[in-house]
Design a protein around this motif. Structure first.
Motif, short mmCIF file in Angstrom:
data_model
loop_
_atom_site.label_atom_id
_atom_site.label_comp_id
_atom_site.label_asym_id
_atom_site.label_seq_id
_atom_site.Cartn_x
_atom_site.Cartn_y
_atom_site.Cartn_z
N TRP A 184 14.23 -13.49 -19.69
CA TRP A 184 14.79 -12.15 -19.49
C TRP A 184 16.31 -12.23 -19.32
O TRP A 184 17.05 -11.40 -19.87
CB TRP A 184 14.14 -11.48 -18.27
CG TRP A 184 14.59 -10.08 -18.03
CD1 TRP A 184 14.14 -8.95 -18.64
CD2 TRP A 184 15.61 -9.66 -17.11
NE1 TRP A 184 14.80 -7.84 -18.15
CE2 TRP A 184 15.71 -8.26 -17.22
CE3 TRP A 184 16.43 -10.33 -16.22
CZ2 TRP A 184 16.60 -7.52 -16.45
CZ3 TRP A 184 17.33 -9.59 -15.46
CH2 TRP A 184 17.40 -8.21 -15.58
N TRP A 186 17.80 -12.81 -22.65
CA TRP A 186 17.70 -11.54 -23.38
C TRP A 186 18.82 -10.59 -22.93
O TRP A 186 19.50 -9.97 -23.77
CB TRP A 186 16.33 -10.92 -23.10
CG TRP A 186 16.08 -9.59 -23.73
CD1 TRP A 186 16.55 -8.36 -23.32
CD2 TRP A 186 15.29 -9.33 -24.89
NE1 TRP A 186 16.10 -7.37 -24.14
CE2 TRP A 186 15.32 -7.93 -25.11
CE3 TRP A 186 14.55 -10.14 -25.74
CZ2 TRP A 186 14.63 -7.34 -26.16
CZ3 TRP A 186 13.87 -9.53 -26.78
CH2 TRP A 186 13.91 -8.16 -26.99
N GLN A 187 19.01 -10.48 -21.63
CA GLN A 187 20.06 -9.59 -21.12
C GLN A 187 21.44 -10.06 -21.56
O GLN A 187 22.29 -9.24 -21.92
CB GLN A 187 20.00 -9.53 -19.58
CG GLN A 187 18.77 -8.85 -19.04
CD GLN A 187 18.68 -7.40 -19.44
OE1 GLN A 187 19.61 -6.63 -19.24
NE2 GLN A 187 17.56 -7.02 -20.02
N GLU A 223 21.72 -7.36 -24.43
CA GLU A 223 22.40 -6.31 -23.66
C GLU A 223 23.87 -6.64 -23.43
O GLU A 223 24.54 -5.97 -22.66
CB GLU A 223 21.68 -6.09 -22.33
CG GLU A 223 20.21 -5.72 -22.46
CD GLU A 223 19.96 -4.42 -23.22
OE1 GLU A 223 20.79 -3.49 -23.10
OE2 GLU A 223 18.94 -4.34 -23.93
N ARG A 258 25.50 -8.95 -21.78
CA ARG A 258 25.97 -9.17 -20.41
C ARG A 258 26.74 -10.47 -20.27
O ARG A 258 27.31 -10.73 -19.22
CB ARG A 258 24.80 -9.12 -19.45
CG ARG A 258 24.21 -7.73 -19.40
CD ARG A 258 23.38 -7.50 -18.22
NE ARG A 258 22.96 -6.10 -18.20
CZ ARG A 258 22.11 -5.63 -17.34
NH1 ARG A 258 21.60 -6.40 -16.40
NH2 ARG A 258 21.76 -4.36 -17.38
N TRP A 283 24.94 -14.79 -17.69
CA TRP A 283 23.53 -14.43 -17.73
C TRP A 283 22.74 -15.42 -18.58
O TRP A 283 21.65 -15.86 -18.22
CB TRP A 283 23.35 -13.01 -18.27
CG TRP A 283 23.76 -11.96 -17.29
CD1 TRP A 283 25.03 -11.69 -16.86
CD2 TRP A 283 22.90 -11.05 -16.61
NE1 TRP A 283 25.00 -10.66 -15.96
CE2 TRP A 283 23.72 -10.25 -15.79
CE3 TRP A 283 21.53 -10.83 -16.63
CZ2 TRP A 283 23.20 -9.25 -14.99
CZ3 TRP A 283 21.02 -9.81 -15.83
CH2 TRP A 283 21.84 -9.04 -15.01
N ASP A 340 11.62 -3.59 -15.99
CA ASP A 340 12.08 -2.74 -17.09
C ASP A 340 11.38 -1.39 -17.17
O ASP A 340 11.64 -0.62 -18.10
CB ASP A 340 11.92 -3.47 -18.43
CG ASP A 340 12.92 -4.61 -18.57
OD1 ASP A 340 14.03 -4.50 -18.02
OD2 ASP A 340 12.59 -5.60 -19.25
#
Length: 110
Positions: A22, A25-26, A30, A32, A36, A82
């Motif tokens: 996760w 993924w972020q 996303e 970030r 991250w 989520d």
């Protein structure tokens, strides 16, 4: 006590692997950033270490059983983190996987 320890290790491994994936993924999807992604890579490495602590000595058995934990844990993570809402088929599939974990890991062997 061995079964309880094993189940706790599966839960810890799930937290590390799913959480690590996760975080990656972020970091990527996303946007970030590298911190991250790096934290995710560390968590994924921790997962690999935690899996070695299982009392059973068979790599294939541990990873096969963990696959079922991963399925159920991923759905749970999605719900908590989520806001994902699994449908009845997601839930049924996760339950089937967890039964598989119990059979693979804890069935009596002669």
């Amino acid at each position: 006590m061995t079964i309880v320890r094993s189940l706790m290790l599966f839960a810890l491994a799930a937290l590390a692997e799913i959480g690590g994936a996760w975080l990656v993924w972020q970091g990527v999807r996303e946007q970030r950033g590298l911190v991250w992604i790096g934290a995710g890579v560390v968590a994924l490495g921790l997962y690999g270490f935690v899996a070695t602590l299982q009392p059973d000595a068979n790599f294939g058995r541990i990873l096969a059983a963990y696959g079922g934990v991963f399925v159920a844990g991923s759905l749970a993570w999605g719900m908590v983190v989520d806001g994902f809402r699994p449908d009845r088929w997601d839930v049924a599939g996760a339950l089937i996987c967890l039964v598989g974990v119990l059979v693979i890991m804890y069935a009596p062997r002669g």
